[in-house]
Design a protein around this motif. Structure first.
Motif, mmCIF file in Angstrom:
data_model
loop_
_atom_site.group_PDB
_atom_site.id
_atom_site.type_symbol
_atom_site.label_atom_id
_atom_site.label_comp_id
_atom_site.label_asym_id
_atom_site.label_seq_id
_atom_site.Cartn_x
_atom_site.Cartn_y
_atom_site.Cartn_z
ATOM 1 N N ARG A 471 -7.441 -10.358 -16.899
ATOM 2 C CA ARG A 471 -7.120 -10.862 -15.563
ATOM 3 C C ARG A 471 -5.607 -10.995 -15.397
ATOM 4 N NH1 ARG A 471 -9.661 -13.768 -11.538
ATOM 5 N NH2 ARG A 471 -8.342 -15.208 -10.357
ATOM 6 N N GLU A 475 -3.273 -9.059 -12.654
ATOM 7 C CA GLU A 475 -2.408 -9.793 -11.719
ATOM 8 C C GLU A 475 -0.970 -9.290 -11.803
ATOM 9 O OE1 GLU A 475 -2.982 -13.819 -12.885
ATOM 10 O OE2 GLU A 475 -4.853 -14.075 -11.740
ATOM 11 N N ARG A 478 -0.779 -5.913 -10.127
ATOM 12 C CA ARG A 478 -0.786 -6.106 -8.674
ATOM 13 C C ARG A 478 0.597 -6.553 -8.186
ATOM 14 N NH1 ARG A 478 -4.617 -7.558 -4.685
ATOM 15 N NH2 ARG A 478 -3.722 -8.865 -3.046
#
Length: 520
Positions: A471, A475, A478
């Motif tokens: 995760r 992130e 992104r």
């Protein structure tokens, strides 16, 4: 081995009495509707019967009820992850060929997928033409295995690798296998020359005939003559009966002459005559015997060095040109390091089964050493290294301590860095930014920077209670994509350049991560 494989009959991998179908049956499992639709369009366009779903359980039910030739599935899916699906399919329906497709391809998943029996592992985004060819090649492999007396254990099925260099070799095999042209394979020791020769034979019109290999350097001149042409009773001492040679035994098949450069001048003349007249005489015999044999020759020297032997008078020029109708040069393993994880996984699966050991993976330290090593013995040396590591391993994974030999110490060349390892499973390493840590992302703001590690990159400390690494990386990915898009006024082409990726790759990631322009 072309996309015309739509005419193959379907050798079902399992299920209860599936209905006959002239089309190979494919199942695609992906959690993205756009990917399922893409696969359905391109594969049905090739003439396949395609069933798509986002649920691995539904895929298993479909295989059991309708049969399946080939399964294409994503690795990271919410309902059933790809490795679990792969494991279940191979346990219940081992004949189904599986292709793992993922946007998060790493050497770890490549090794695990190959260990579980995947045909190959390919990353998103992929080229649609490459996918068509990959599916066609996989289906042809299955058809050849079905037709073969030895089934799936033939070495020609062990061509493993997705590098551009090996794809070029496979493409050449596709083009030349149906012909009867003579082939000269050149490559370093351990690159798989006999493997390629077998692939040519078993993809040719002679596939049902014999494939007979002989090492020309393993015999004296007189013994090689008898081995190739046979002899009649009384031809020499101890010739107590007639004996067929390889040219007679390989009739309607293929004769593989390894180490052709070791053949004596006298034998070169006799081989040239066979190539020109398709006839030979057994040792001590007077009668000409006709033979219909395809010749594939190989040399550990390059074709250029064999040409130098011609210039030096050590090899006949006319024979060289007769053999060198179609030259194939095999790349050394050091020139295709991106294939090492897949090869390692392939050998890991073989030797864990043979030794009845439950070694499931290869850890990061061990894989770094394998990828960084130059492999003078090529694939054969890698195979021996994995066999030795499996034998020595006492855990459920191979560690750096199990890697014994010159590759036990990481190469001083630093050819492959830790940050590049993530790209190895799906292609050549991408350039990495000096601002990126060895985790592939900047140090999170909530984590204090740690002292620099060897190599100059700052390694963030692991929180005391751990954290969700995947995760976190998503992130960070992104965040970087958003920064690049902001800097380029949301121009995907320019943003892709800033991030060192292709337009297709950034477009896919923007869609996958749900990134939208704020003012829209």
């Amino acid at each position: 081995m072309t996309s015309s494989t739509a005419s193959f009959p379907s050798p079902y991998g399992g299920g209860s009495a599936p209905q006959p179908s002239a089309k190979p049956r494919l199942i695609v499992v992906d959690d993205e509707a756009s990917m399922r639709n893409l696969f359905k369009v391109i594969l049905e366009g090739e003439g396949y019967d395609v069933f798509v779903t986002d649920d691995g359980t539904e895929a298993l039910v479909r295989i059991a009820s309708h049969g399946c030739d080939l399964l294409i599935h994503d690795l990271r899916m919410p309902k059933m992850d790809g490795l679990t699906l792969l494991r279940k399919v191979k346990e219940a329906h081992p004949g189904v060929i599986c292709i793992v497709v993922t946007a998060f391809g790493t050497w770890e998943t490549a090794v695990e997928a190959m260990r579980l029996g995947a045909y190959t592992h390919i990353g998103k985004p992929f080229d649609t033409a490459e996918m068509r060819q990959l599916v066609a090649r996989a289906l042809e492999r299955k058809e050849l295995a079905k037709a073969s007396k030895s089934n799936a254990d033939l070495p020609f099925l062990d061509i493993v690798g997705n590098s551009a260099l090996m794809n070029a070799v496979v493409h050449m095999i596709q083009r030349i296998a149906p012909t009867d042209s003579t082939v000269l394979i050149a490559g370093e020791s351990g690159t798989g020359k006999e493997l390629i020769a077998r692939a040519i034979h078993y993809n040719s019109l002679r596939a049902k005939g014999p494939f007979l290999p002989v090492n020309c350097g393993a015999f004296t001149e007189t013994l090689l003559e008898s081995e190739l042409f046979g002899h009649v009773k009384g031809a020499f001492t101890n010739a107590v009966a007639d004996r067929k040679g390889l040219f007679a035994s390989a009739d309607l098949g293929t004769l593989f002459l390894d180490e052709i450069g070791e053949m004596s001048p006298v034998m070169q003349v006799k081989l040239l005559r066979v190539l020109e007249t398709h006839t030979f005489k057994p040792v001590g015999g007077n009668r000409e015997i006709r033979t219909d044999v395809r010749i594939i020759a190989a040399t550990t020297a390059t074709n250029r060095n064999l040409a130098q032997m011609v210039a030096d008078g050590n090899f006949r020029e006319d024979l060289f040109h007769r053999l060198n109708v179609i030259p194939i040069t095999l790349p050394p393993l050091r020139d295709r390091p991106e294939d090492i994880p897949m090869l390692a996984g392939h050998f890991l699966a073989r030797f864990t089964k043979r030794m009845n050991k439950s070694v499931r993976s290869i850890d990061k330290d061990a894989m770094e050493r394998l990828i960084a090593f130059d492999w003078p013995g090529n694939v054969r040396e890698l195979e021996n290294t994995i066999e030795r590591a499996v034998a020595l391993c006492t855990l459920d994974r191979i560690t750096g301590e199990d890697i014994v030999g010159p590759m036990a110490t990481p190469s001083a060349s630093g050819r492959v860095s830790s940050a590049q390892l993530a790209a190895v499973g799906t292609g050549p390493p991408r350039p990495t930014s000096p601002r990126i840590s060895t985790l592939g992302a900047p140090v999170p703001p909530t984590m204090p920077a740690a002292p620099a590690v060897p190599g100059g990159a700052a390694m963030p400390p692991l929180p005391e209670n751990g954290f969700d690494l995947e995760r976190h990386l998503m992130e960070q990915e992104r965040a970087y994509i958003l920064q690049a898009l902001d800097r380029t006024d949301w121009n995907l082409t320019e943003a892709a350049k800033l991030l060192g990726m292709t337009f297709r790759s950034i477009r896919y990631r923007v869609s996958k991560l749900g990134i939208q322009r704020p003012d829209k």
